[in-house]
Design a protein around this motif. Structure first.
Motif, PDB file in Angstrom:
ATOM      1  N   SER A  81       0.732  -1.145  -0.049  1.00  0.00           N
ATOM      2  CA  SER A  81      -0.121  -0.084  -0.026  1.00  0.00           C
ATOM      3  C   SER A  81       0.914   1.264   0.026  1.00  0.00           C
ATOM      4  N   TRP A  82       0.448   2.184  -0.782  1.00  0.00           N
ATOM      5  CA  TRP A  82       1.352   3.316  -0.960  1.00  0.00           C
ATOM      6  C   TRP A  82       1.106   4.083   0.375  1.00  0.00           C
ATOM      7  N   TYR A  83      -0.009   3.966   1.217  1.00  0.00           N
ATOM      8  CA  TYR A  83      -0.122   4.615   2.254  1.00  0.00           C
ATOM      9  C   TYR A  83       0.468   4.104   3.463  1.00  0.00           C
ATOM     10  N   CYS A  84       1.135   2.896   3.354  1.00  0.00           N
ATOM     11  CA  CYS A  84       1.747   2.446   4.665  1.00  0.00           C
ATOM     12  C   CYS A  84       3.508   2.590   4.324  1.00  0.00           C
ATOM     13  N   GLY A  85       4.011   2.736   5.567  1.00  0.00           N
ATOM     14  CA  GLY A  85       5.505   2.657   5.807  1.00  0.00           C
ATOM     15  C   GLY A  85       6.182   1.587   5.160  1.00  0.00           C
ATOM     16  N   SER A  86       5.502   0.375   4.873  1.00  0.00           N
ATOM     17  CA  SER A  86       6.467  -0.748   4.389  1.00  0.00           C
ATOM     18  C   SER A  86       6.247  -0.548   2.768  1.00  0.00           C
ATOM     19  N   ALA A  87       5.786   0.532   2.172  1.00  0.00           N
ATOM     20  CA  ALA A  87       5.704   0.404   0.654  1.00  0.00           C
ATOM     21  C   ALA A  87       7.165   0.351   0.183  1.00  0.00           C
ATOM     22  N   ALA A  88       8.221   0.832   0.694  1.00  0.00           N
ATOM     23  CA  ALA A  88       9.423   0.629   0.203  1.00  0.00           C
ATOM     24  C   ALA A  88       9.942  -0.679   0.574  1.00  0.00           C
ATOM     25  N   THR A  89       9.608  -1.326   1.552  1.00  0.00           N
ATOM     26  CA  THR A  89      10.257  -2.678   1.651  1.00  0.00           C
ATOM     27  C   THR A  89       9.286  -3.663   0.891  1.00  0.00           C
ATOM     28  N   THR A  90       8.135  -3.576   0.645  1.00  0.00           N
ATOM     29  CA  THR A  90       7.573  -4.255  -0.188  1.00  0.00           C
ATOM     30  C   THR A  90       8.148  -4.535  -1.691  1.00  0.00           C
ATOM     31  N   LEU A  91       8.464  -3.052  -2.268  1.00  0.00           N
ATOM     32  CA  LEU A  91       8.839  -3.029  -3.348  1.00  0.00           C
ATOM     33  C   LEU A  91      10.461  -3.523  -3.625  1.00  0.00           C
ATOM     34  N   ARG A  92      11.094  -3.284  -2.404  1.00  0.00           N
ATOM     35  CA  ARG A  92      12.474  -3.912  -2.339  1.00  0.00           C
ATOM     36  C   ARG A  92      12.680  -5.242  -2.440  1.00  0.00           C
ATOM     37  N   GLN A  93      11.787  -5.995  -1.611  1.00  0.00           N
ATOM     38  CA  GLN A  93      11.660  -7.327  -1.692  1.00  0.00           C
ATOM     39  C   GLN A  93      11.250  -7.868  -2.797  1.00  0.00           C
ATOM     40  N   ALA A  94      10.199  -7.235  -3.329  1.00  0.00           N
ATOM     41  CA  ALA A  94       9.809  -7.763  -4.800  1.00  0.00           C
ATOM     42  C   ALA A  94      10.778  -7.770  -5.922  1.00  0.00           C
ATOM     43  N   ALA A  95      11.662  -6.795  -5.698  1.00  0.00           N
ATOM     44  CA  ALA A  95      13.016  -6.518  -6.661  1.00  0.00           C
ATOM     45  C   ALA A  95      13.974  -7.691  -6.585  1.00  0.00           C
ATOM     46  N   LEU A  96      13.895  -8.160  -5.568  1.00  0.00           N
ATOM     47  CA  LEU A  96      14.935  -9.513  -5.092  1.00  0.00           C
ATOM     48  C   LEU A  96      14.362 -10.718  -5.428  1.00  0.00           C
ATOM     49  N   ALA A  97      13.041 -10.847  -5.526  1.00  0.00           N
ATOM     50  CA  ALA A  97      12.380 -12.162  -5.807  1.00  0.00           C
ATOM     51  C   ALA A  97      12.662 -12.466  -7.208  1.00  0.00           C
TER      52      ALA A  97
END
Length: 437
Positions: A195-211
């Motif tokens: 969610s763009w509204y969540c502080g975890s947005a960068a984590t979600t995208l970074r982990q997806a880039a590693l997968a």
């Protein structure tokens, strides 16, 4: 549903009518009852479900230490599950926030066929208010303690032990590296819901880039695990598909060996439209400057007795009103980008501080809400500061405005100095990714 010890910890086990079956596993610090509706839906689709309280949480014995035991405990749970007569030996891992972290830690088990994670923990960078909320209401003790964060903000001393405070990178970097290494090594389908509204947005995208085999969906979901929507919510919350409606069919397909048939999706804020595009930003995007109007040079006069406030994410920032401790600039022209915006400026200051850049979306009705923010430390003297804001996808329609606000701290979200500070800023640039992937 049956309540059993799994790997020495307590879990709820839901079984479908036809056995043996694949199993979806959620290991949670939040308590299992909130997960029962999803478990019921999965058993109706033919899957077994195991919902386990983490070590030291709710019914499970031991002491909870964030990030410490999830690989060993997760593998023990999967060993137990795959040894049961009702298991066909296939598992999928699922969870939100810390549950997703626990899933990534256990992903190396040979039974795992896929992982679906939503708004993963830990965050790429910690804002003080988000970390305080985690430590007061979620991350300490055996049970959830809703409302303790709001109480903590009114108390001269914290009502519960917080550990080392304020947070530093050592508070989350070891766990982040641990999750990243597991994701990088896993060659299996993964679903990343953010969610763009969540502080975890960068984590979600970074982990997806590693997968290696990732499907990524970034929306605007609001929940207690995102931005704690307040009764006075000013955000125009998009009408999104429920994350469960995306995750559960994906889990069923992966667990049964079918094609999940789910593609990348990206919600664009402002226009609030969905695009069938990969929301992951380019590793080295071309940057372009958004034209800004406002004073060429201005001062921020920080008063520790009246620091610049940070309202909840969903609140209307217009109520803060005019102040002497903010530099506010306005972007002109069409505002659109995907990824992490950067703010650069020249600074002159008499004391060390943290400079905060906040991107504020103003609607035609005059409501102002935070889109993203970033920080940079500054030291006495002259320097150039650069603040990298949280990633977001933005396309503001005609009549909508983007403001850039520069402040010294933004309490309670970002710490503010305890002594007066004057910061002069000039040559401010707002740089955004220039193209789409």
């Amino acid at each position: 549903m049956i309540d059993v010890p799994v790997g020495g910890l307590v879990a709820d086990v839901f079984l479908p009518e036809r056995l043996p079956a694949p199993t979806v596993v959620v290991r949670t610090p939040y308590g299992t009852p909130g997960l029962w509706p999803e478990a019921d839906a999965l058993t109706g689709a033919g899957l077994a479900v195991v919902l386990q309280d983490l070590r030291g949480r709710h019914r499970s014995p031991g002491e909870f230490e964030a990030g410490a035991d999830e690989r060993a405990d997760g593998h023990a749970a999967l060993d137990w599950i795959t040894a049961q007569p009702w298991s066909d030996g296939v598992t999928c891992l699922y969870g939100t926030a810390y549950e997703a972290y626990a899933a990534w830690c256990a992903v190396g088990h040979p039974s795992v066929r896929g992982v679906a994670g939503r708004q993963s923990w830990p965050p790429a960078a910690v804002a003080v208010d988000e970390e305080l909320w985690w430590r007061t209401e979620i991350g300490g003790g055996r049970q959830l303690r809703p409302g303790l964060y709001d109480l903590a903000l009114t108390r001269p001393a914290w009502p519960v032990p917080l550990g080392a405070w304020p947070p530093t990178p050592s508070s989350w970097h070891p766990q982040a590296r641990r999750a990243s290494s597991r994701i990088r090594a896993a060659d299996l389908p993964t679903l990343h819901l953010g969610s763009w509204y969540c502080g975890s947005a960068a984590t979600t995208l970074r982990q997806a880039a590693l997968a290696r085999r990732a499907t990524v969906v970034m929306g605007g979901w609001a929940s207690p695990l995102t931005h704690r929507l307040q009764p006075e919510c000013a955000i125009d919350v998009p009408v999104d598909p429920d994350p469960s409606d995306l995750a559960l069919p994906w889990l069923v397909a992966v667990a049964t060996g079918a094609d999940p048939m789910e593609g990348h999706r990206c919600l664009v804020l402002g226009s609030n439209r969905w695009e069938q595009t990969d929301p992951r930003p380019a590793a080295r995007p071309d940057l372009r400057a958004l034209p800004l109007t406002g004073p060429a040079s201005s001062s921020i006069d920080h008063d520790p007795a009246d620091p610049y406030p940070s309202l909840p994410h969903s609140a209307d920032l217009l109520v803060i009103g005019p102040r002497a401790d903010v530099v506010r600039l306005r972007a002109t022209g069409h505002v659109e980008w995907r990824g992490a915006a950067r703010v650069r400026c020249r600074v002159r200051t008499d004391r060390a501080a943290e400079l905060v850049a906040t991107l504020v979306h103003e609607t035609p009705a005059g409501v102002r809400t935070r889109l993203a923010d970033g920080t940079a430390p500054i030291t006495p003297g002259h320097a150039v500061a650069e603040m990298r804001c949280a990633p977001v996808a933005v396309d503001l329609p005609a009549g909508h405005v983007l403001h850039l606000e520069l402040t010294v701290g933004r309490r309670p979200r970002h710490t503010a100095p305890e002594t007066p500070v004057t910061v002069t800023v000039s040559d401010v640039e707002l740089l955004v990714p220039g193209g789409r992937r």
